[in-house]
Design a protein around this motif. Structure first.
Motif, mmCIF file in Angstrom:
data_model
loop_
_atom_site.group_PDB
_atom_site.id
_atom_site.type_symbol
_atom_site.label_atom_id
_atom_site.label_comp_id
_atom_site.label_asym_id
_atom_site.label_seq_id
_atom_site.Cartn_x
_atom_site.Cartn_y
_atom_site.Cartn_z
ATOM 1 N N THR A 41 0.802 -1.227 0.000
ATOM 2 C CA THR A 41 0.000 0.000 0.000
ATOM 3 C C THR A 41 0.834 1.276 0.000
ATOM 4 O O THR A 41 0.287 2.370 0.069
ATOM 5 C CB THR A 41 -0.952 0.020 1.216
ATOM 6 O OG1 THR A 41 -0.180 -0.020 2.431
ATOM 7 C CG2 THR A 41 -1.925 -1.151 1.186
ATOM 8 N N GLY A 42 2.150 1.153 -0.079
ATOM 9 C CA GLY A 42 2.997 2.333 -0.202
ATOM 10 C C GLY A 42 3.265 3.036 1.112
ATOM 11 O O GLY A 42 3.161 2.458 2.190
ATOM 12 N N LEU A 43 3.595 4.313 1.001
ATOM 13 C CA LEU A 43 4.039 5.125 2.133
ATOM 14 C C LEU A 43 2.869 5.681 2.931
ATOM 15 O O LEU A 43 1.775 5.871 2.396
ATOM 16 C CB LEU A 43 4.885 6.286 1.615
ATOM 17 C CG LEU A 43 6.241 5.899 0.996
ATOM 18 C CD1 LEU A 43 6.718 6.994 0.063
ATOM 19 C CD2 LEU A 43 7.262 5.622 2.093
ATOM 20 N N PRO A 44 3.092 5.985 4.218
ATOM 21 C CA PRO A 44 2.032 6.615 5.013
ATOM 22 C C PRO A 44 1.800 8.056 4.571
ATOM 23 O O PRO A 44 2.666 8.698 3.965
ATOM 24 C CB PRO A 44 2.594 6.568 6.446
ATOM 25 C CG PRO A 44 4.065 6.534 6.266
ATOM 26 C CD PRO A 44 4.325 5.767 5.007
ATOM 27 N N ILE A 78 -2.376 -8.237 -0.214
ATOM 28 C CA ILE A 78 -1.214 -9.093 0.035
ATOM 29 C C ILE A 78 -0.148 -8.198 0.648
ATOM 30 O O ILE A 78 0.360 -7.275 0.003
ATOM 31 C CB ILE A 78 -0.706 -9.736 -1.265
ATOM 32 C CG1 ILE A 78 -1.761 -10.690 -1.828
ATOM 33 C CG2 ILE A 78 0.606 -10.485 -1.010
ATOM 34 C CD1 ILE A 78 -1.401 -11.258 -3.197
ATOM 35 N N SER A 79 0.149 -8.439 1.910
ATOM 36 C CA SER A 79 1.133 -7.644 2.619
ATOM 37 C C SER A 79 2.467 -8.378 2.541
ATOM 38 O O SER A 79 2.680 -9.367 3.237
ATOM 39 C CB SER A 79 0.693 -7.459 4.080
ATOM 40 O OG SER A 79 1.568 -6.590 4.741
ATOM 41 N N THR A 80 3.349 -7.894 1.684
ATOM 42 C CA THR A 80 4.615 -8.610 1.493
ATOM 43 C C THR A 80 5.477 -8.525 2.742
ATOM 44 O O THR A 80 6.175 -9.477 3.075
ATOM 45 C CB THR A 80 5.386 -8.058 0.284
ATOM 46 O OG1 THR A 80 5.797 -6.712 0.536
ATOM 47 C CG2 THR A 80 4.524 -8.121 -0.976
ATOM 48 N N HIS A 81 5.404 -7.387 3.424
ATOM 49 C CA HIS A 81 6.070 -7.199 4.715
ATOM 50 C C HIS A 81 5.673 -5.811 5.222
ATOM 51 O O HIS A 81 5.080 -5.018 4.495
ATOM 52 C CB HIS A 81 7.583 -7.365 4.613
ATOM 53 C CG HIS A 81 8.290 -6.383 3.734
ATOM 54 N ND1 HIS A 81 8.004 -6.225 2.384
ATOM 55 C CD2 HIS A 81 9.284 -5.498 3.997
ATOM 56 C CE1 HIS A 81 8.796 -5.312 1.870
ATOM 57 N NE2 HIS A 81 9.567 -4.843 2.821
ATOM 58 N N ALA A 87 3.721 -0.880 3.673
ATOM 59 C CA ALA A 87 2.486 -1.055 4.445
ATOM 60 C C ALA A 87 1.968 0.255 5.017
ATOM 61 O O ALA A 87 1.179 0.262 5.964
ATOM 62 C CB ALA A 87 2.730 -2.057 5.583
ATOM 63 N N GLY A 88 2.351 1.361 4.409
ATOM 64 C CA GLY A 88 2.053 2.667 4.993
ATOM 65 C C GLY A 88 0.604 3.099 4.954
ATOM 66 O O GLY A 88 0.215 4.013 5.675
ATOM 67 N N ARG A 89 -0.235 2.451 4.126
ATOM 68 C CA ARG A 89 -1.653 2.838 4.047
ATOM 69 C C ARG A 89 -2.575 1.643 4.271
ATOM 70 O O ARG A 89 -3.723 1.634 3.818
ATOM 71 C CB ARG A 89 -1.956 3.475 2.685
ATOM 72 C CG ARG A 89 -1.003 4.601 2.341
ATOM 73 C CD ARG A 89 -1.659 5.904 2.056
ATOM 74 N NE ARG A 89 -0.642 6.915 1.822
ATOM 75 C CZ ARG A 89 -0.883 8.165 1.534
ATOM 76 N NH1 ARG A 89 -2.125 8.594 1.456
ATOM 77 N NH2 ARG A 89 0.098 9.030 1.356
ATOM 78 N N HIS A 90 -2.110 0.650 4.983
ATOM 79 C CA HIS A 90 -2.914 -0.552 5.198
ATOM 80 C C HIS A 90 -4.278 -0.258 5.817
ATOM 81 O O HIS A 90 -5.259 -0.930 5.511
ATOM 82 C CB HIS A 90 -2.150 -1.539 6.095
ATOM 83 C CG HIS A 90 -1.282 -2.509 5.340
ATOM 84 N ND1 HIS A 90 -0.682 -2.196 4.142
ATOM 85 C CD2 HIS A 90 -0.917 -3.785 5.628
ATOM 86 C CE1 HIS A 90 0.013 -3.245 3.726
ATOM 87 N NE2 HIS A 90 -0.115 -4.214 4.597
ATOM 88 N N ASN A 117 5.060 2.235 12.155
ATOM 89 C CA ASN A 117 3.926 2.043 11.247
ATOM 90 C C ASN A 117 2.880 1.085 11.824
ATOM 91 O O ASN A 117 1.990 0.637 11.118
ATOM 92 C CB ASN A 117 4.446 1.498 9.905
ATOM 93 C CG ASN A 117 3.442 1.634 8.790
ATOM 94 O OD1 ASN A 117 2.795 2.670 8.644
ATOM 95 N ND2 ASN A 117 3.281 0.588 7.998
ATOM 96 N N ARG A 118 2.961 0.826 13.101
ATOM 97 C CA ARG A 118 2.091 -0.174 13.729
ATOM 98 C C ARG A 118 0.612 0.162 13.562
ATOM 99 O O ARG A 118 -0.234 -0.714 13.392
ATOM 100 C CB ARG A 118 2.435 -0.322 15.208
ATOM 101 C CG ARG A 118 1.788 -1.521 15.849
ATOM 102 C CD ARG A 118 2.200 -1.711 17.300
ATOM 103 N NE ARG A 118 1.826 -3.061 17.727
ATOM 104 C CZ ARG A 118 2.682 -4.006 18.061
ATOM 105 N NH1 ARG A 118 3.983 -3.755 18.047
ATOM 106 N NH2 ARG A 118 2.259 -5.201 18.411
ATOM 107 N N GLY A 119 0.268 1.424 13.597
ATOM 108 C CA GLY A 119 -1.124 1.828 13.462
ATOM 109 C C GLY A 119 -1.745 1.437 12.125
ATOM 110 O O GLY A 119 -2.971 1.385 11.998
ATOM 111 N N GLN A 120 -0.910 1.152 11.125
ATOM 112 C CA GLN A 120 -1.413 0.734 9.821
ATOM 113 C C GLN A 120 -1.534 -0.786 9.719
ATOM 114 O O GLN A 120 -2.558 -1.313 9.305
ATOM 115 C CB GLN A 120 -0.492 1.266 8.710
ATOM 116 C CG GLN A 120 -0.487 2.775 8.587
ATOM 117 C CD GLN A 120 -1.825 3.335 8.142
ATOM 118 O OE1 GLN A 120 -2.478 2.783 7.258
ATOM 119 N NE2 GLN A 120 -2.244 4.434 8.754
#
Length: 233
Positions: A41-44, A78-81, A87-90, A117-120
């Motif tokens: 999902t790219g950057l936050p 699909i969260s690769t990592h 994972a910035g916009r999960h 980035n835990r909040g995402q």
């Protein structure tokens, strides 16, 4: 004809590391049954201090809107990592199920690398599907366990009706120059695992005769690729 098989693969550059000309990217797979599967999902939206080297471009939500999709239309991520540029916009996709390697999700619980980035990525567990190792998500879409860059990293293989098999190594092999068998970095404590995953993917390319390998952080390659709204079919 309602079997879910990949029909289209969209590529999106959503940001970069300006100093090094490194693209930050996401992918969208659309299936024959109308499923929308987002890969990363790219950057936050708001960059933490430790991510100052990154810069947002046209974010994933804006790019999806160009082909008529809203966040609620995404069925699966699909969260690769959980690195911040992947994972910035999960948390922006209200109906998505998140698919991640169990080893990675468990490691992230206490690994400071992923704390900012835990909040995402820390979604309700009922929305997370934990997988163990190589997994066929659906016919023509396979997850490939490629630890090394991080524990439980996963790459993705997409089989398209016209293009054929497309390999997305993600950060297992971020640059085309590193896709070699004798890569060695004695300074890196994870070098053996990185090399093992690289060889695993090289073997797959040979066995499957894969003609298109997309290296997610390779600026030179991305200049020549089709990007959204264009797609691979």
């Amino acid at each position: 004809m309602n079997q879910h098989t990949p029909q289209r693969l969209y590529l999106m550059q959503v940001g970069d590391m300006p100093e090094y000309q490194i693209p930050i990217v996401c992918y969208l797979v659309q299936t024959s049954a109308g499923q929308n599967i987002l890969i990363d999902t790219g950057l936050p939206e708001l960059m933490p201090e430790e991510a100052a080297d990154f810069a947002n471009g046209q974010d994933v939500i804006t790019q999806l809107s160009r082909i008529g999709l809203q966040p609620a239309d995404i069925d699966t991520i699909i969260s690769t990592h959980y690195d911040i540029d992947h994972a910035g916009r999960h948390a922006h996709f209200p109906n998505a199920q998140y698919i991640v390697q169990r080893a990675h999700h468990l490691d992230a619980q206490s690994n400071p690398r992923f704390a900012a980035n835990r909040g995402q990525w820390e979604q309700p567990i009922e929305r997370i599907r934990l997988v163990d190792g190589d997994t066929e998500l659906l016919p023509g879409l396979e997850l490939i366990e490629t630890s090394g860059h991080v524990a439980g990293h996963q790459s993705v293989l997409v089989r398209l009706p016209q293009t054929g098999a497309v390999l997305l190594p993600i950060d297992a092999v971020p640059f085309s120059a590193d896709f070699i068998r004798d890569k060695a970095d004695p300074e890196n404590p994870d070098a053996a695992a990185i090399q093992a995953s690289t060889i695993k993917l090289l073997d797959l390319v040979e066995q499957e005769q894969i003609k298109l390998v997309i290296f997610g952080h390779d600026h030179q390659q991305w200049q020549a690729l089709k990007t959204l709204p264009d797609f691979y079919a």
